[in-house]
Design an enzyme around this catalytic site. Structure first.
Site, short mmCIF file in Angstrom:
data_model
loop_
_atom_site.label_atom_id
_atom_site.label_comp_id
_atom_site.label_asym_id
_atom_site.label_seq_id
_atom_site.Cartn_x
_atom_site.Cartn_y
_atom_site.Cartn_z
N GLY A 517 43.10 42.89 47.60
CA GLY A 517 44.02 42.23 46.70
C GLY A 517 45.12 43.12 46.44
O GLY A 517 45.45 44.28 46.98
N ASP A 629 47.98 35.99 37.22
CA ASP A 629 47.55 35.80 38.84
C ASP A 629 46.61 34.85 38.84
O ASP A 629 45.32 35.23 39.36
CB ASP A 629 47.45 37.06 39.60
CG ASP A 629 47.47 36.78 40.87
OD1 ASP A 629 48.07 35.83 41.27
OD2 ASP A 629 47.30 37.85 41.72
#
Ligand SMILES: *[C@@H]1O[C@H](CO)[C@@H](O)[C@H](O)[C@H]1NC(C)=O
Ligand SMILES: *[C@@H]1O[C@H](CO)[C@@H](O)[C@H](O)[C@H]1NC(C)=O
Ligand SMILES: *[C@@H]1O[C@H](CO)[C@@H](O)[C@H](O)[C@H]1NC(C)=O
Ligand SMILES: *[C@@H]1O[C@H](CO)[C@@H](O)[C@H](O)[C@H]1NC(C)=O
Ligand SMILES: *[C@@H]1O[C@H](CO)[C@@H](O)[C@H](O)[C@H]1NC(C)=O
Ligand SMILES: *[C@@H]1O[C@H](CO)[C@@H](O)[C@H](O)[C@H]1NC(C)=O
Length: 793
Positions: A517, A629
């Site tokens: 990520g 997020d």
């Protein structure tokens, strides 16, 4: 009457399978730890017996509120000397003393009254444990030997004091005391081995300005049944829920604040209905020697320039010079820290118009005792020359500076905290209430066994609910174990530091990649103790060891069943790795957008669990964390398809102004990002609510609403908006079957209409453009829990 008692006792027996309750402990009789026997008050509001700190073998002879969640202990006989889980007992001897013995027969505690005609011990409805003779006279009472609590009708008198516990999850005596000073004033004092200092009533002004008097020498303070706390020095405070019929306690908490708590009947949780100190930094001794308390914006301890922290996990140990102190005898310089004041220890104090800064400096320079001086520019110049630096407080209201004496050649940089906060998504600055118990964190964090009610010490009911709910799940799964130990262990394993070598070995030289990520690559690994872990190697972290450690420690303390647990970290050279629990059932997107999709029940559980996790992050007592997020890829599912949110707290780790990061540090993923990111509006926890809303709508619909084409400038009709508009129209049209036309057709109608309607409503309100119109995560949790048990499918 007897039958009512019998019913009460039977009820409490049913409650905990094999425990026994009694109303009296008679002379000659005893209770052992193993017997699981308790003394209860006639109305069953208090219980007295052996109490275990979860996860340990340590037991205390204690009194607690029977009906509070997680047994709130109000008194312990042996607070500093716990006894063993086997063979310890409490007995009333022939000479009338009540004696607590440990496994080896040694006396740990005993009452100081000898009267052969004492007949029994009983627990009164007030929570007072008493020894009575056959006539019913009270010869000894626990109300005379308080620990850190005062119960209604219990009188604090001369020679008695409340002493805080040292830390959460412990009963050990700490440093804060409530007592009547020799001036007859009810006082809070921080009493450490290094220094004692009064911080309440406010020491900056006199007794009368504080609304007290020192004339009345009766020295009595009592909390009454109405919720009024009153002392003979004219001090008075009312609980905000003033009135009869509410169970309360006055507690000197381990953060040095004195609070009244009220029990909420329906939930068994406590709310704070009064506290003595609204500004946590006004409590003395929390930050230790040399250290400075600062609101940044939450209360925090920092070291002055030239000093370094003694123990990052225990700020009460303060800071130490980062130089040889003998160097202060040769060439020195002064480093100004504006708005900083240290309390007391002024061996010169000059309040004189013509006293210049230069003259003040000379005074400090000429005296080897001087460690710093403070110069106030308020009206006249005032000069305070300090021999010791305790209780530093930085406050925008302080009209002056402190000049720290340092060796001349020492290079110092002011801690970045003095520049204010620089990272977004760090905390909800605007919404933090200074004075809220969020300061629990920075006091003493050497918590080994955190226990449910003391976990957050004094926090509002809402926060507690989530923890309690989490616990409840644990209990449910384990069928209410007699001791909560098993469940406890599961969530309290120690946060630890790993060496790079250990992690390299654990991951087999970073072989099995689980995912990657923005913040780094995640590898699977197995620790030496066979725990399976996910190791995240952070890509670009520019923080020094100390800062990194401080941030990580915070994340490491975040502990909730719906959040992926961080077990440890590694910080060696340039390597920064985080070690997480391994969650084995992939992320939500894999269970939603594939052929192998979740059923309704699971979807609802995921929506609820995710909401709980986020609510905990937003409102949790230790830190305010915005995830930034939230997306299906960051919601992992465990073996039972319960959600665990990953990747939280990382917004703090990468700095915006780090080398090569011109691109701003906006976290988040297109499609889930709230509009305020693009509009440059302040970022609050509501950005997570927005993302959550998108996820919820996707769960209902079963398709991705977030992946529209790149040009979001022309976002009038992106899938999310189209979907929201369509649903709103359907609802307005009043078609009662609107729900059926919205929910994922793959479910074939197998879902709860009521739950679906609730989720749709939550989803829509969460994706409101105006962040103020979005609900708080806490209220989402509440709404969802109300229809959790809906069974219609
Ligand atoms: C019993 O206790 C009472 C109250 O302390 C005391 O006055 C009395 O003398 C005691 N009687 C005996 C026989 O010890
Ligand atoms: C002193 O305080 C006590 C307890 O609050 C009160 O009963 C008493 O009347 C006071 N005495 C005076 C002289 O005010
Ligand atoms: C507490 O309530 C009483 C009325 O019941 C009032 O007289 C008193 O002023 C209140 N005290 C404070 C500190 O607000
Ligand atoms: C709480 O419960 C107690 C006893 O069960 C009762 O007397 C009291 O009125 C209740 N208080 C509230 C506010 O419901
Ligand atoms: C003020 O300080 C100056 C310089 O130290 C001294 O000469 C003067 O006497 C002081 N004035 C008073 C009123 O103390
Ligand atoms: C803090 O401010 C000082 C000057 O005001 C500046 O030199 C320093 O770089 C700043 N530090 C950070 C971390 O922003």
């Amino acid at each position: 009457m007897r039958s009512i008692l019998f019913v009460l006792i039977t009820l409490s027996l049913l409650h905990s399978a094999n425990s026994k309750s009694m109303l009296h402990l008679r002379k000659g009789a005893s209770i052992s730890v193993e017997s699981n026997t308790f003394i209860i008050s006639p109305d069953n509001s208090f219980t007295c017996g052996f109490y275990a700190m979860p996860g340990s073998n340590a037991y205390w002879f204690a009194t607690w509120f029977t009906n509070s969640k997680g047994k709130t202990v109000v008194w312990t006989a042996n607070r500093d000397k716990p006894v063993n889980s086997q063979g310890s007992r409490i007995a009333i001897h022939r000479d009338g003393t009540m004696v607590l013995t440990d496994v080896d027969g040694s006396i740990v505690w005993q009452t100081d009254v000898r009267a052969t005609n004492i007949s029994a011990a009983e627990l009164l409805n007030t929570g007072n444990l008493v020894l009575k003779n056959s006539q019913g006279d009270i010869l000894w009472q626990s109300f005379d030997v308080p620990t850190d609590n005062l119960l209604p009708s219990q009188i604090l008198t001369k020679d008695k004091r409340l002493i805080s516990s040292l830390r959460k999850g412990s009963f050990e005596s700490g440093h804060f005391n409530l007592y009547f000073g020799s001036d007859n004033v009810l006082t809070l004092i921080s009493d450490t081995p290094e220094t004692s200092s009064v911080y309440w009533p406010y020491p900056g002004v006199g007794i009368y300005e504080n609304g007290r008097t020192n004339y009345n020498s009766s020295r009595r303070a009592v909390l009454d049944d109405m919720g009024t706390f009153q002392a003979s020095d004219h001090f008075q405070a009312n609980a905000s829920d003033k009135g009869f019929g509410i169970k309360r306690r006055l507690t000197l908490d381990n953060d040095g604040n004195l609070r009244i708590y009220s029990l909420i009947n329906s939930t068994g949780l406590w709310t704070i209905t009064w506290q003595a100190i609204s500004q946590p930094c006004q409590v003395h001794g929390v930050c230790g020697r040399y250290a400075i308390c600062v609101y940044a914006p939450k209360p925090k301890c920092i070291c002055p320039p030239g000093y370094e922290v003694n123990n990052p996990s225990d700020w009460s140990a303060g800071c130490k010079p980062a130089f040889r102190e003998s160097l202060l005898n040769s060439l020195v310089k002064f480093v100004e820290v504006s708005r900083l004041d240290y309390f007391g220890f002024d061996f010169y104090y000059k309040d004189n118009f013509s006293f210049t800064l230069e003259a003040c400096r000379e005074l400090c320079l000429g005296d080897s005792r001087c460690k710093a001086f403070t110069y106030k520019t308020w009206g006249s110049g005032r000069c305070y020359v300090k021999s010791e630096l305790f209780n530093g407080l930085m406050s925008p209201d302080f009209p002056g500076s402190t000049y720290i004496k340092l060796p001349n050649k020492m290079q110092v940089s002011k801690p970045s905290i003095f520049n204010g906060s620089s990272t977004i998504c760090e905390s909800r600055e605007a919404e933090i209430l200074v004075g809220s118990p969020s300061m629990y964190d920075f006091i003493r964090t050497k918590v080994r066994w955190v226990y449910i009610y003391s976990f957050c010490g004094a926090l509002g009911a809402i926060e507690l609910i989530f923890i309690v709910v989490g616990w409840w799940y644990l209990f449910r799964k384990h069928g209410f174990p007699a001791s909560v130990e098993a469940g406890y262990r599961m969530i309290s394993s120690q946060f630890q530091r790993f060496s790079y070598g250990e992690l390299k070995k654990a991951t087999n030289n970073f072989r099995e990649e689980l995912g990657r990520g923005g913040s780094g690559i995640v590898y699977k690994g197995v620790l030496a103790d066979d725990r399976v872990v996910a190791v995240k190697r952070l890509g670009n972290v520019f923080q020094g060891q100390d800062e990194f450690w401080a941030e990580i420690r915070t994340i490491g303390k975040i502990n909730h069943m719906n959040l992926v647990r961080m077990w440890g970290f590694c910080s060696e050279g340039r390597q920064r790795l985080l070690v997480y629990e391994y969650v084995n059932n992939l992320s939500l997107d894999k269970h939603l957008f594939n052929s192998n999709f979740l059923g309704w029940k699971q979807r609802f559980a995921v929506a609820l669990g995710t909401a709980k996790g986020l609510a905990y992050l937003h409102d949790e007592c230790l830190e305010w964390v915005i995830h930034c997020d939230v997306k299906p890829e960051n919601i992992l599912l465990d073996g039972e398809l319960q959600p665990k949110i990953a990747d939280f707290g990382l917004a703090k780790l990468s700095r915006r102004d780090g080398p090569g990061s011109e691109i701003s540090n906006i976290r988040g993923t297109k499609g889930y990002m709230a509009p305020e990111w693009a509009l440059n509006h302040p970022i609050t926890a509501k950005v997570d609510v927005y993302s959550y809303g998108v996820v919820v709508l996707e769960m209902i619909k079963g398709i991705k609403l977030s992946n529209w084409a790149a040009d979001d400038t022309d976002d009038q009709e992106n899938p999310l908006k189209r979907f929201s508009r369509m649903v709103k129209e359907k609802i307005q049209c009043g078609n009662s079957y609107w729900v059926d036309s919205i929910v994922d057709p793959r479910l074939d109608g197998r879902f709860s209409r009521k739950q679906a309607a609730t989720l749709v409503e939550i989803g829509l309100s969460s994706v409101e453009e105006n962040s103020r119109k979005r609900p708080m995560m806490a209220s989402i949790v509440q709404t969802l829990m109300e229809c959790e048990d809906e069974t219609e499918i």
